[in-house]
Motif scaffolding. Structure first.
Motif, mmCIF file in Angstrom:
data_model
loop_
_atom_site.group_PDB
_atom_site.id
_atom_site.type_symbol
_atom_site.label_atom_id
_atom_site.label_comp_id
_atom_site.label_asym_id
_atom_site.label_seq_id
_atom_site.Cartn_x
_atom_site.Cartn_y
_atom_site.Cartn_z
ATOM 1 N N GLU B 541 0.817 -1.211 0.000
ATOM 2 C CA GLU B 541 0.000 0.000 0.000
ATOM 3 C C GLU B 541 0.854 1.266 0.000
ATOM 4 N N GLU B 542 1.926 1.230 0.846
ATOM 5 C CA GLU B 542 2.689 2.469 1.044
ATOM 6 C C GLU B 542 3.485 2.886 -0.196
ATOM 7 N N PHE B 543 3.742 1.952 -1.099
ATOM 8 C CA PHE B 543 4.536 2.328 -2.279
ATOM 9 C C PHE B 543 3.696 2.515 -3.541
ATOM 10 N N CYS B 544 2.505 1.948 -3.590
ATOM 11 C CA CYS B 544 1.719 1.963 -4.833
ATOM 12 C C CYS B 544 1.241 3.374 -5.139
ATOM 13 N N LYS B 545 1.535 3.805 -6.388
ATOM 14 C CA LYS B 545 1.115 5.153 -6.780
ATOM 15 C C LYS B 545 -0.141 5.098 -7.648
ATOM 16 N N GLY B 546 -0.586 3.885 -7.914
ATOM 17 C CA GLY B 546 -1.772 3.754 -8.758
ATOM 18 C C GLY B 546 -1.520 4.127 -10.194
ATOM 19 N N CYS B 547 -0.298 3.851 -10.692
ATOM 20 C CA CYS B 547 0.047 4.263 -12.055
ATOM 21 C C CYS B 547 -0.597 3.367 -13.106
ATOM 22 N N GLY B 548 -0.946 2.157 -12.697
ATOM 23 C CA GLY B 548 -1.624 1.270 -13.643
ATOM 24 C C GLY B 548 -0.698 0.434 -14.504
ATOM 25 N N ALA B 549 0.599 0.583 -14.317
ATOM 26 C CA ALA B 549 1.545 -0.167 -15.153
ATOM 27 C C ALA B 549 1.363 -1.665 -14.959
ATOM 28 N N CYS B 550 1.186 -2.085 -13.701
ATOM 29 C CA CYS B 550 1.049 -3.507 -13.425
ATOM 30 C C CYS B 550 -0.245 -4.039 -14.013
ATOM 31 N N LEU B 551 -1.286 -3.218 -13.915
ATOM 32 C CA LEU B 551 -2.601 -3.620 -14.410
ATOM 33 C C LEU B 551 -2.544 -3.906 -15.912
ATOM 34 N N ARG B 552 -1.821 -3.017 -16.625
ATOM 35 C CA ARG B 552 -1.703 -3.208 -18.077
ATOM 36 C C ARG B 552 -0.818 -4.420 -18.407
ATOM 37 N N ALA B 553 0.181 -4.670 -17.561
ATOM 38 C CA ALA B 553 1.121 -5.753 -17.862
ATOM 39 C C ALA B 553 0.550 -7.127 -17.530
ATOM 40 N N CYS B 554 -0.444 -7.150 -16.632
ATOM 41 C CA CYS B 554 -0.925 -8.451 -16.155
ATOM 42 C C CYS B 554 -1.640 -9.213 -17.268
ATOM 43 N N PRO B 555 -1.134 -10.400 -17.627
ATOM 44 C CA PRO B 555 -1.764 -11.147 -18.722
ATOM 45 C C PRO B 555 -3.041 -11.867 -18.289
ATOM 46 N N ASP B 582 8.084 -6.999 -12.557
ATOM 47 C CA ASP B 582 9.076 -6.432 -13.459
ATOM 48 C C ASP B 582 8.779 -4.986 -13.836
ATOM 49 N N VAL B 583 7.481 -4.664 -14.020
ATOM 50 C CA VAL B 583 7.190 -3.319 -14.543
ATOM 51 C C VAL B 583 7.096 -2.253 -13.461
ATOM 52 N N CYS B 584 6.854 -2.648 -12.220
ATOM 53 C CA CYS B 584 6.632 -1.639 -11.187
ATOM 54 C C CYS B 584 7.896 -0.826 -10.934
ATOM 55 N N LYS B 585 7.768 0.492 -11.112
ATOM 56 C CA LYS B 585 8.941 1.352 -10.935
ATOM 57 C C LYS B 585 9.107 1.756 -9.479
ATOM 58 N N PHE B 586 8.088 1.470 -8.661
ATOM 59 C CA PHE B 586 8.120 1.964 -7.281
ATOM 60 C C PHE B 586 8.365 0.853 -6.264
ATOM 61 N N LYS B 587 8.748 -0.313 -6.770
ATOM 62 C CA LYS B 587 8.994 -1.472 -5.899
ATOM 63 C C LYS B 587 7.801 -1.755 -4.991
ATOM 64 N N ALA B 588 6.610 -1.527 -5.526
ATOM 65 C CA ALA B 588 5.412 -1.733 -4.719
ATOM 66 C C ALA B 588 4.917 -3.170 -4.800
ATOM 67 N N VAL B 589 5.401 -3.912 -5.819
ATOM 68 C CA VAL B 589 4.971 -5.315 -5.917
ATOM 69 C C VAL B 589 5.950 -6.175 -5.136
ATOM 70 N N LYS B 590 5.424 -6.984 -4.283
ATOM 71 C CA LYS B 590 6.274 -7.814 -3.437
ATOM 72 C C LYS B 590 5.931 -9.286 -3.684
#
Lengths: 157, 592, 346
Positions: B541-555, B582-590
Motif C-alpha cells: 500500500e505504502e509504495f503503490c502510486k496507482g500508475c496502472g503499469a502492473c494492471l496493463r502488464a498483467c496477462p 518487473d514493470v513496477c517502478k516503485f517497488k510496490a509489488v512484493k
C-alpha cells in the motif's frame, strides 16, 4: 528434391561423409528432415532408414517437422537461466499464442525453440531472432522485435 | 596528424558481434572515409584482442591507438563513432566519458594469461599475426629437433593435466598412445563444449585457433598419428568459420599436409560438426558421433587410447589442453610448472558469469583463492546483493558456498569441497537464487541430455527431477531429501558414463551446503522467492502510486484498481508470471 | 591364458574373455538383462556390475575383459543394493501387469524382481505411455514393457543384417522403433522376439494360447527347406501354439519367418493328409499304394511312348539333401534322364 539429394550423395561420397553429415545436409537444404528424403538416400546407400531416424531423433539439431519462417532461439544456459530466461520464454509463448507443447505457430510464421548454452553468457539472457543475437534481452525488447517482424509482413501484403 | 599511425581494434567475438561490433566497424569505415583519413580498422576478437580481454559485458569494446597510445572505449554503439573520430582521431582529444574505468583494469590485474596470451592481441583470421608472435615455432622445434619421446617427456614434466574436466595428465595419455603398436592412430580435439555457462573453448578458437592447431600437430607427432579431427559444436558458427580458415591457412603455409616443414612427418586435420548432444563431450560418445552414429557412450575399459576411433588408438584432448602445448614447448616445462599448485600446474581459463559485475572470460593461475576471482577480478556482486554461492563445473559440478570463498581453485581443493574444476564454467549466485531451483535446473538439463542407454541415468535422473519438481512445487514429502541422497549415490555408482556418474552432483552439493533451503521448501516456503508455486504476489500500500503499469502488464487480468488509487492482486486469478513485479517502478509489488 | 580370481576362486581363461563369461565357467551366476551371449556386449542394464580390486567404481562384467591377476567380487551388499535400485527403477517405468502378460513365467525381468524381492518401489513417477499399436501381422510390440536393452536392435543388425529397428530419441524418451515410427515392415524373422527378455516383443499368433508351464516342448527339424534348422514346437492339448529354437542347436537358435511363424498349416483344415487322384474330373482320396502305382504306371507309359528325355523332374527346397539326392538318382537311373532340377537354383 532429387537433384538436391543427388548432390548430397555425391558430396558424401567425396568428403568422407557419414550419416550425421548427410542429415546435416538434408536439414540445411530443406529446413527439416523430410521422410522421403531419408528414404531416397537410405535406398541409395543400402542402409535401413530406421538408422537415419535413430540419429535424427538423437541430436537436437535435426527437426522432423517443417519450421516457421522466423526462428526465435532461446538460450537455456545457466547464466540465462539465473537471469530469468524462463519468464521471457513464457512471455514469448503468449505473444505468439503458441499451443502447449508446440514450437511452431499455426500459420508457420514463427518457431520458438530452446537450445543449450550458446556461450554468450556475458550478455545473458540471450535470444537469437533470425540468426541475429540479442543480448541482455528483456520482455519489452523481444516483443517489440517480434511485432516489427509481424508488422513488416502485414505491410508487404 | 599522421593517419597511418592510427589503429582501431574492435572486439569481434560472438559477444562483440551480438553487441553490434560489425556495425561499429562499418561506422568507423564510413566516418573515416568521410573524414578522408586512412586508418587500419582491425577486426578484433573480443576476448583476444585488446578489448577482449574477456570483458564481454562491456561490449562493444574499442581500442583507439594513436602513435602507440591506447585508449579503450566501452559500450560503444555505431552512433557514438562519429564523436570518437572527430574528437579523438582528428583532434587527438580522447572522449574520456566513454573510456573504460578502474574495474576494467582491475579485471586484468590478477589474471595470468598463457592460453589467452595472444587472444586479444592478434587477429585470429590472420596466420601471419600468429607467426609473427612466435607462432608455429614450437611445432618447428618439436618436429625438427625433438624425438617424439622427448616431446612427451617435456609435456609430462610440465605437469599439464586435461582441461576438459577429468584432469588426466596429458603427457601420460600421449605416452600410452605412443606405445601402441598400430599403423593408424588418431588425435582428436574435443571442442564440443556443452556445459551451460561455459564458453572457454569457443573463445579460444575464436581468438587464437592456430594455437590449438599447433598443439594438435605437436600431439600428433608425439603419438605418431597422421590424422586428426576437431569435433566442434555447430552452435558456434563463428568459431567453426575461423577454425576452417585457420586450417586452410596452416595447410597453405605447410604446417599441415605432407612432409611438414621438410620432415618425413605428415598430418592433416578435419573438422567434424556436432549435431547438438551434450553427451558427445564424453569421449566414447564423441567417437561414436565422429563415426556418424548416435552418440551413445560405451563402457570403458578399453579406453580410447587403446581402442578408439574405428577401433584404433586415439588421443582425445580438450581445446584448452592443446592450446597450452605450444606455449609449454616455447617457454619450457619449468616455466609452465612454476604456475599453480603442487598437483595442479599452470593456469585455467574460466567463464565467469551470473550475478557478477565483470562477467567474462578469465585466466588465472591454479590455486588462486575463489575470493580473488569473485571480488578482485569479477568486481563483486551485481546490484549490491549478497553472494550466496559459486557454481563450478556446470551440470557435473557443485557449488561452493559464500563462507568457503577462501577455497583455492585447483583440481584437488574443489573436489574436496564437493565440486569440480570441470571445463571451467563459474556461475555466481546471489541471495535471489534458489538452490533447489538451481539443482532442478541442472537435473532438467542432464535428464534431457541423457543418452538413454543405461538404466540409472535414463530413469534415475528422471526420478531425481520428479522429486525436485515436487519439492519446488511445495508437494515434497517427508523423506524426500534422504531419498534424493540415496538415489543420487546409487546413480553415481552405477551409471555407465561420466554424464550419469556426475549428474547428481548439483543435488548432493546443494543438499550438503543448503539443506535448510530444501527443508524450507518441504514446509512450503522458497526462501529466495524463486519457486513459482510457493510464491504469492501482493502490492504494498505504502509504495503503490496507482500508475496502472502492473494492471496493463498483467496477462491474466488479476490486478484491479482505479487510476491514482491502490491496486490489488487477486491471488485466485494470479498466474505468478511476475510481469507486475518487473514493470513496477516503485517497488510496490512484493513476492514471498 | 590369463589367470584371475572370481569370488576367491582361481580360473585361467583365454585373453579377451569377459569377466561375465569367466564367471559362467566357474558356475557363478551374475544377473543381467541386456546381455546376450551371441550379441556384442551393451553394458546398459548395469545389473552385471562387479567389484574389481583396485578399481574405484563397479564395472559391468559383460564389457570388461579379464586381465592378469584381476580379483573380482560378484556380490557384496553394495553391489546388491545397486542392483536392487536398478531393478526398482526399471519397474517404476513398467506396466507390471504380469498377471495378463504373455511372457509371465518366462520373463527375465519378472524372475529378477522375484529374486530381489521387489514388492514396494521407492521410485514412483511418470511412465512411458504409447497409445499406438503396431499393425504388422506377426510381432506384437508392446513397447511400454521395453526396457531398452537393445538386444532386438543388435540381433536385427548383427545377425539378420537388416536393421529394421533402432534406438530413437534419447534419455527417458528413448524408444526402439522402425523408421519414422511406422508399423514394422521387415522380413518378420522374429529374431527380435526370440531375444527379448521381457514381454515387449511376443508373437501375435501366440496371444492367449497358454502359459509355458502347460506346454510340452517337442524338438524337431524344420521342414521348410534343406537348411534343416532345429525347431522346438510348443504344444498344448495336441496343438502347436508357438515355435522356438534352442541356442545350443547348430542353427544357434536363429530361425526365419517360415520356421518361426509358418506353422498354422499343421492344424489347417485344408491340409492334405492323404493322396488325391482325379477321377471323372473330381479329386478323390486314395491310399498311398494306389497313388504310387498310378504314378509309376503313368511314368512308364510316357517313357515307353516318348522316350525318357520326355520326362523332367523338379525337386523342392522343402526336401532334405538326402531326399534331393535320392530324387536325382531316381531320375537318372530309374527314369534314365538328366532332366532334373531344383527350385532353389532358379
Amino acid at each position: 528434391m532429387e537433384k538436391t539429394l543427388e548432390k548430397i550423395l555425391k558430396d558424401t561420397r567425396e568428403n568422407e561423409g557419414n550419416l550425421i553429415s548427410i542429415l546435416q545436409d538434408i536439414e540445411n537444404a530443406f529446413g527439416y528432415i523430410p521422410e522421403n528424403a531419408v528414404n531416397w538416400l537410405a535406398s541409395k546407400l543400402d542402409i535401413n532408414p530406421s538408422i537415419f531416424y535413430g540419429i535424427a531423433t538423437f541430436y537436437a539439431q535435426f527437426h522432423l517437422k517443417p519450421r516457421g519462417k522466423n526462428i526465435i532461439t532461446a538460450c537455456c544456459g545457466t547464466a540465462c537461466h539465473v537471469k530469468g530466461s524462463d519468464r521471457l520464454i513464457n512471455g514469448l509463448k503468449q505473444e505468439l499464442a503458441l499451443p502447449e507443447g508446440e514450437e511452431t505457430t499455426k500459420n508457420m510464421e514463427f518457431t520458438l525453440e530452446k537450445v543449450n548454452c550458446i556461450g554468450a553468457c556475458s550478455i545473458a539472457p540471450v535470444f537469437i531472432i533470425n540468426k541475429k543475437v540479442h543480448g541482455k534481452a528483456s520482455a519489452d525488447k523481444l516483443i517489440k522485435e517480434i511485432r516489427s517482424i509481424k508488422g513488416s509482413k502485414n505491410e508487404g501484403k | 596528424m599522421k593517419a597511418n599511425n592510427t589503429v582501431i581494434k574492435v572486439c569481434m567475438g560472438t559477444g562483440g558481434i551480438a553487441a553490434g561490433g560489425s556495425e561499429v566497424i562499418d561506422a568507423f569505415r564510413t566516418e573515416l572515409n568521410t573524414a578522408g583519413i586512412a586508418a587500419t580498422v582491425e577486426k578484433n576478437c573480443l576476448m583476444h584482442k585488446v578489448g577482449c580481454r574477456g570483458l564481454c559485458a562491456k561490449d562493444v569494446l574499442v581500442d583507439v591507438i594513436i602513435n602507440k597510445e591506447k585508449t579503450t572505449y566501452q559500450y560503444i554503439k555505431p552512433e557514438m563513432v562519429s564523436r570518437i573520430v572527430k574528437e579523438h582521431i582528428i583532434e587527438n582529444n580522447p572522449v574520456i566519458d566513454w573510456a573504460v574505468g578502474d574495474d576494467y583494469h582491475n579485471f586484468h590485474k590478477k589474471q595470468l594469461k598463457v592460453v589467452l596470451s595472444d587472444c586479444g592481441s592478434i587477429d585470429p583470421e590472420d596466420i601471419d599475426a600468429y607467426i609473427n608472435g612466435k607462432g608455429y615455432e614450437a611445432a618447428r622445434k618439436v618436429l625438427t629437433t625433438l624425438k617424439p619421446e622427448e616431446a612427451i617427456e617435456e609435456i609430462k614434466a610440465s605437469g599439464l593435466r586435461g582441461r576438459g574436466g577429468a584432469g588426466f595428465p596429458t603427457g601420460v595419455k600421449w605416452e600410452v598412445a605412443r606405445k601402441q603398436n598400430s599403423k593408424q592412430k588418431y588425435i582428436i580435439c574435443n571442442a564440443d563444449e556443452g556445459d551451460p555457462g561455459a564458453f572457454m573453448d569457443r573463445s579460444v578458437i575464436e581468438g587464437n585457433p592456430h594455437a590449438v592447431i599447433e598443439g594438435m600437430i605437436i600431439g600428433a607427432y608425439a603419438i605418431g598419428s597422421d590424422k586428426g579431427y576437431v569435433y566442434i559444436r555447430a552452435e558456434y558458427p563463428l568459431a567453426v568459420e575461423r577454425l576452417r580458415k585457420a586450417l586452410s591457412d596452416a595447410k597453405t603455409k605447410g604446417f599441415l599436409g605432407k612432409d611438414i616443414l621438410g620432415t618425413k612427418f605428415s598430418f592433416d586435420i578435419k573438422v567434424k560438426l556436432g549435431a547438438g548432444a551434450f553427451v558427445c563431450g564424453e569421449e566414447t560418445a564423441l567417437i561414436a558421433s565422429i563415426e556418424g552414429q548416435r552418440g551413445m557412450p560405451r563402457a570403458k575399459p578399453p579406453f580410447p587410447v587403446y581402442s578408439g576411433l574405428w577401433g584404433q588408438p586415439t588421443v582425445i584432448n580438450n581445446v584448452e589442453t592443446f592450446a597450452n602445448v605450444p606455449y609449454i614447448i616455447r617457454n619450457g616445462a619449468k616455466w609452465f610448472s612454476s604456475f599453480g599448485t603442487e598437483k595442479s600446474k599452470g593456469t585455467k581459463v574460466f567463464a565467469l558469469t551470473g550475478k557478477i559485475k565483470n562477467s567474462g572470460l578469465i585466466e588465472v593461475p591454479m590455486g588462486i583463492p575463489l575470493r580473488e576471482i569473485i571480488y578482485d577480478i569479477g568486481g563483486g556482486i551485481e546490484g549490491g546483493k549478497l553472494l550466496k554461492a559459486v557454481q563450478t563445473g556446470g551440470p557435473s559440478g557443485g557449488c561452493i558456498p559464500a563462507d568457503m570463498l577462501d577455497t583455492p581453485v585447483d583440481f584437488e581443493s574443489l573436489a574436496k569441497a564437493g565440486s569440480i574444476v570441470g571445463s571451467g564454467g563459474m556461475v555466481v549466485l546471489d541471495e535471489d537464487n534458489c538452490m533447489v531451483n538451481m539443482a532442478q535446473y541442472f537435473l532438467q538439463f542432464t535428464q534431457m541430455e541423457s543418452c538413454g542407454k543405461c538404466v540409472p541415468c535414463r530413469i534415475g535422473t528422471k526420478r531425481l527431477l520428479e522429486i525436485l519438481d515436487r519439492i519446488t512445487k511445495g508437494k515434497g514429502k517427508e523423506g524426500d531429501i534422504e531419498l534424493l541422497e540415496k538415489l543420487s549415490a546409487d546413480i553415481k555408482a552405477a551409471s555407465l558414463c561420466g554424464l550419469g556418474q556426475t549428474a547428481p552432483n548439483p543435488i548432493l552439493s546443494t543438499i550438503k551446503y543448503f539443506r535448510n533451503e530444501y527443508e524450507a521448501h518441504l514446509k512450503g516456503k522458497c526462501p529466495a522467492a524463486v519457486c513459482k508455486e510457493l510464491l504469492t504476489y501482493y502490492i504494498l500500500e505504502e509504495f503503490c502510486k496507482g500508475c496502472g503499469a502492473c494492471l496493463r502488464a498483467c496477462p491474466s487480468k488479476a490486478i484491479t484498481g482505479e487510476k491514482k488509487k491502490l491496486h490489488k492482486i487477486d491471488p485466485a486469478v494470479c498466474i505468478k508470471c511476475g510481469a507486475c513485479f518487473d514493470v513496477c517502478k516503485f517497488k510496490a509489488v512484493k513476492k514471498e | 591364458m590369463i589367470k584371475l580370481t572370481i569370488n576367491g576362486k582361481t580360473i585361467e581363461v583365454a585373453e579377451g574373455t569377459t569377466v561375465l563369461d569367466a564367471a559362467k565357467m566357474l558356475n557363478i551366476e551374475i544377473p543381467t538383462l541386456c546381455h546376450h551371449p551371441k550379441l556384442t556386449p551393451f553394458g546398459g542394464c548395469r545389473l552385471c556390475i562387479v567389484e574389481v580390486k583396485g578399481v574405484p567404481r563397479p564395472l559391468t562384467s559383460c564389457t570388461t575383459p579379464v586381465s592378469e591377476g584381476m580379483e573380482v567380487t560378484t556380490s557384496t551388499p553394495a553391489l546388491e543394493g545397486l542392483r536392487k535400485t536398478v531393478l526398482e527403477l526399471i519397474l517404476s517405468d513398467h506396466p507390471n501387469d504380469c498377471m495378463v502378460c504373455e511372457k509371465a513365467g518366462d520373463c527375465t525381468l519378472q524372475e529378477l524382481a522375484y529374486f530381489y524381492g521387489i514388492r514396494e518401489n521407492r521410485f514412483g513417477g511418470e511412465r512411458r505411455i504409447y497409445g499406438k499399436k503396431d499393425g504388422n501381422p506377426f510381432i506384437e510390440r508392446d513397447m511400454e514393457k521395453c526396457i531398452l536393452c537393445g538386444r532386438c536392435v543388435k540381433v536385427c543388425d548383427e545377425v539378420q543384417g537388416v536393421g529394421a529397428i533402432d534406438f530413437a530419441y534419447r534419455g527417458f524418451k528413448s524408444k526402439i522403433c522402425p523408421t519414422f515410427e511406422k508399423d514394422l515392415d521387415c522380413e518378420f524373422c522374429g529374431q527380435c522376439v526370440a531375444v527379448c527378455p521381457t514381454g515387449a516383443l511376443t508373437g501375435k499368433m501366440w496371444q492367449l494360447r497358454g502359459r509355458q508351464k502347460d506346454i510340452k516342448e517337442i524338438d524337431t527339424t524344420c521342414s521348410y527347406c534343406g537348411t534343416g534348422c532345429n525347431l522346438t514346437l510348443h504344444v498344448r492339448q495336441n496343438e502347436v501354439v508357438r515355435v522356438t529354437s534352442k541356442e545350443d542347436t547348430w542353427n544357434e537358435g536363429w530361425l526365419c519367418v517360415k520356421g518361426r511363424f509358418g506353422y498354422s498349416f499343421i492344424n489347417s483344415p485344408d491340409r492334405l493328409k492323404k493322396p488325391l487322384i482325379k477321377r471323372n474330373g473330381k479329386f478323390e482320396e486314395a491310399s498311398w499304394n494306389e497313388a504310387l502305382d498310378y504314378i509309376s504306371a503313368k511314368l512308364r507309359e510316357i517313357k515307353e511312348k516318348h522316350g525318357p528325355d520326355s520326362i523332367a523332374g523338379l525337386s523342392s527346397a522343402r526336401c532334405t539333401n538326402e531326399e534331393n539326392y535320392l530324387f536325382q538318382k531316381f531320375m537318372r537311373t530309374g527314369i534314365g534322364t538328366n532332366n532334373v532340377d531344383h527350385c532353389a537354383r532358379l
